[in-house]
Design an enzyme around this catalytic site. Structure first.
Site, PDB file in Angstrom:
ATOM      1  N   LYS A 156      40.761  32.399  35.503  1.00 53.91           N
ATOM      2  CA  LYS A 156      40.362  33.833  35.595  1.00 53.91           C
ATOM      3  C   LYS A 156      39.348  34.255  36.566  1.00 53.91           C
ATOM      4  O   LYS A 156      39.175  35.643  36.982  1.00 53.91           O
ATOM      5  CB  LYS A 156      39.820  34.170  34.235  1.00 53.91           C
ATOM      6  N   GLU A 180      31.341  37.711  30.378  1.00 59.85           N
ATOM      7  CA  GLU A 180      31.590  38.989  30.800  1.00 59.85           C
ATOM      8  C   GLU A 180      31.238  40.030  29.694  1.00 59.85           C
ATOM      9  O   GLU A 180      30.936  39.495  28.505  1.00 59.85           O
ATOM     10  CB  GLU A 180      32.893  39.253  31.222  1.00 59.85           C
ATOM     11  N   GLU A 222      46.942  42.423  32.461  1.00 63.55           N
ATOM     12  CA  GLU A 222      46.063  42.831  31.170  1.00 63.55           C
ATOM     13  C   GLU A 222      44.814  43.511  31.589  1.00 63.55           C
ATOM     14  O   GLU A 222      44.049  43.247  32.636  1.00 63.55           O
ATOM     15  CB  GLU A 222      45.927  41.729  30.299  1.00 63.55           C
ATOM     16  N   ASN A 240      49.055  37.332  33.194  1.00 65.49           N
ATOM     17  CA  ASN A 240      49.854  36.191  32.524  1.00 65.49           C
ATOM     18  C   ASN A 240      50.948  36.107  33.359  1.00 65.49           C
ATOM     19  O   ASN A 240      51.833  37.082  33.438  1.00 65.49           O
ATOM     20  CB  ASN A 240      50.093  36.532  31.048  1.00 65.49           C
ATOM     21  N   ARG A 272      54.157  34.865  33.337  1.00 66.24           N
ATOM     22  CA  ARG A 272      55.059  34.301  32.450  1.00 66.24           C
ATOM     23  C   ARG A 272      55.647  35.663  31.454  1.00 66.24           C
ATOM     24  O   ARG A 272      54.904  36.538  31.613  1.00 66.24           O
ATOM     25  CB  ARG A 272      54.530  33.355  31.359  1.00 66.24           C
TER      26      ARG A 272
END
Length: 656
Positions: free
Chosen positions: A129, A202, A277, A292, A294
């Site tokens: 990430k 974060e 997202e 993601n 997938r």
């Protein structure tokens, strides 16, 4: 065009036998599309899953010896060998496990198999990430900066695992004093779940919305933004209720979200199904969270509003087909509710055991055949083990409007026959019917904010259910005269039941010539009772209760929901006693960390050790202030429900 997932080149290929490197409902979901397309199927399974529905539905199945995910579904080498041995020519990863492992994707390709997923390089680009945030910022996608050294001004902050999702390795920190401990816990959980202990911080936006964009891309340069979804209703950072499209978003913001998602996909040369997202703030600004690489658990709501089969699209892209230039428009609204094996009365503790009955009535679908849908990994008789995720099934409803979809879904979930371990079913129904949800006031803290409304016990309903259970039991044991029947006044029959929250109900009743006499239900009259069905009249209201019993467990159903009760024996079992201060394992699991030692002074609520069950960490805490006098929990030890783990001696207790 019937479709399917990702592909790495534009070379045309034909898939004839597909192995799904996963289990449960996603394996069954992929197999369903394969059957429609005429593709043979191969399953893999651990030892606990040997007789699971996904195994029985496949054309062939390969055993992965062992029970733990690390020994089975996370062994990419075993899965590639299984595909070759079974004659499969393609691998679909599902979600979770190895679905976002670039090394596994490359191993599949190196074995000469077709990979139904994004190119390994695209998976690797989004695998961390922190690295993904840097890449997206370079592509002009708004991001929340990672905090290298949080200060008081940054609080609250969210600790996140860099290599995975699903709520694992995530912690909300509201005090800098708590940060070191939460970082250590997050690293430990992330390392076990994803093989990497990298975490970062974060800013945490407690009233932000979790909005995501479904992506589909081919190897010819076409990238679709296939609508959007709101996944804000989360518990412990795991999604519970999702819907498409995301409600209440201005057109300009929605268009910008879609454009940012497409830019993210193009920046990494994406192909196949994926999801971008975002965290959407109240002022309309949004920030990239992750991609993601997938298929998502919540993909059915997108399918419901577009008419697409995303798994078919995945397969078509993997075979080298080209997507049309634009995706279809969305129509209506779809909402998905995830049924979890967990006990809301015990802080949503994971639950295990036999699922005696699981039946969802699917009426004749209306509105173009898209009324209700069930995606389940279990069925009546399935055993829920501690080895895997707690999700049992997803129930999806489509309707022309959001309010109609919510009403249809709430009714379907409420009427589901669900007898076995505790579930979140009742809290789902309440959330779907909650005025704030129906008004679209969504944010990631919704379930916590309304927890009292969603989990409060229904004392009146439970008391009536217990009376119905007692009368059904009496009907089962009746001789020529029903149990409890008396010609003359006498002492009442007494039956005791334990509720899900641990409280007890005592039912006192008599059945005489003039009818039912129940001490706590003076206005209740008995209309009929059999071992499976009891009809009562409460004042002017007539209600029918369906009753099912499995040993000491009793389930009482009405159209409003189901009450789970446990019969309390008349004479307690003397061997079941435990000494004061004893801490018993609240679930089957594995001891992964011990943070206290014998002789330590402890305070109420202080963590003593951590158990891992259903892919999550669970704290075992001191019940009161005192001294830890006994500890039977070594890291790595597997324990069953009720195993003695520790004993805390109250501080005020005198020495013997």
């Amino acid at each position: 065009m019937t479709a399917t997932s990702t592909s790495t080149t534009s070379t045309t290929t034909t898939i004839t036998n597909l192995l799904v490197a996963n289990r449960g409902e996603i394996a069954r979901r992929v197999f369903r599309t394969c059957r429609a397309l005429g593709i043979a199927t191969t399953a893999v399974h651990s030892d606990p899953d040997a007789d699971a529905p996904h195994v029985r539905e496949a054309d062939a199945a390969v055993r992965l010896p062992g029970a733990a995910p690390a020994d089975t579904y996370l062994r990419g080498d075993l899965i590639v060998r299984a595909a070759l041995d079974a004659g499969a020519d393609a691998v679909h990863p599902g979600y979770g496990f190895l679905s976002e492992d670039a090394g596994f994707a490359q191993a599949v390709l190196d074995a000469g198999l077709t990979w139904v997923g994004p190119p390994p390089a695209a998976i690797a680009a989004m695998g961390s990430k922190t690295a993904a945030k840097r890449l997206m910022a370079q592509a002009g996608v708004p991001v929340l900066d990672a905090l290298t050294d949080p200060t008081e001004a940054d609080l609250p902050v969210l600790v996140k695992a860099a290599a995975g999702g699903g709520g694992r390795g995530m912690r909300v920190v509201r005090s800098l004093a708590d940060l070191p401990g939460e970082l250590a816990a997050a690293r430990s959980e992330a390392a076990k779940a994803f093989g990497s202990d990298e975490v970062f911080c974060e800013r945490y936006l407690p009233t932000g919305r979790h909005v995501e964009v479904q992506l589909m891309a081919d190897a010819h340069g076409t990238v679709w933004a296939v609508g959007d979804r709101d996944c804000s209703l989360q518990r412990r950072h795991q999604k519970v209720i999702e819907e498409a499209p995301a409600p209440g978003i201005p057109d300009a913001v929605r268009s910008a979200l879609h454009a940012a998602a497409v830019a993210a996909a193009r920046a990494i040369g994406y192909a196949g199904a994926g999801t971008a997202e975002f965290l959407l703030a109240e002022d309309g600004r949004f920030h990239f969270l992750e991609m993601n690489t997938r298929l998502q658990v919540e993909h059915p709501v997108t399918e419901a509003v577009t008419g697409l089969d995303l798994v078919a699209l995945q397969l078509a892209v993997a075979e080298g087909e080209k997507l049309p230039s634009e995706p279809p428009p969305t129509d209506g609204c779809a909402i998905e509710a995830r049924l979890y094996a967990e006990d809301p009365a015990q802080d949503h503790r994971p639950a295990t055991g036999t699922l005696h009955r699981f039946e969802l009535t699917l009426p004749h679908a209306e509105f173009d055949g898209r009324g209700l849908r069930l995606d389940a990994g279990v069925e009546s008789g399935s055993t829920i083990t501690p080895h895997y995720d707690a999700m049992l099934a997803k129930v999806i409803a489509w309707a022309p409007t959001r309010s109609a979809a919510a009403r249809r879904l709430a009714d379907a979930v409420a009427r589901t026959r669900l007898h076995g371990p505790a579930t979140n079913r009742e809290s789902l129904v309440r959330a779907l019917r909650h005025p704030a949800f129906l008004a679209g006031r969504l944010h990631t803290g919704f379930l916590a904010e309304h927890a009292a409304d969603l989990t409060a016990p229904d004392d009146k309903g439970a008391a009536r259910a217990a009376l119905a259970a007692a009368l059904a039991d009496a009907a089962e044991r009746r001789t020529p005269l029903p149990s409890g029947w008396r010609n003359l006044p006498s002492q009442p029959q007494v039956k005791r039941y334990r509720m899900a929250d641990g409280g007890e109900l005592a039912v006192r009743y008599r059945v005489a010539r003039d009818g039912l006499r129940a001490d706590d239900h003076p206005e209740t009259a008995l209309v009929e009772h059999t071992p499976e069905r009891v009809t009562l009249r409460h004042g002017t209201i007539r209600r029918t209760y369906r009753v099912a019993r499995y040993g000491a467990d009793v389930f009482v159903e009405t159209p409003d929901g189901t009450t789970a009760l446990t019969i309390v024996p008349r004479l307690p079992d003397p061997t079941a006693r435990t000494e004061p201060g004893a801490l018993l394992a609240p679930m089957p699991g594995t001891v992964i960390r011990v943070v206290a030692a014998v002789g330590d002074s402890v305070t109420a609520g202080q963590p003593l050790l951590f158990l891992e069950a259903m892919k999550m960490e669970h704290r075992v805490t001191a019940p009161a202030d005192g001294v830890l006098v006994e500890l039977r929990a070594d890291p790595g030890r597997q324990v069953e429900l009720g195993t003695l783990l520790a004993v805390v001696k109250p501080a005020h207790e005198p020495e013997a």
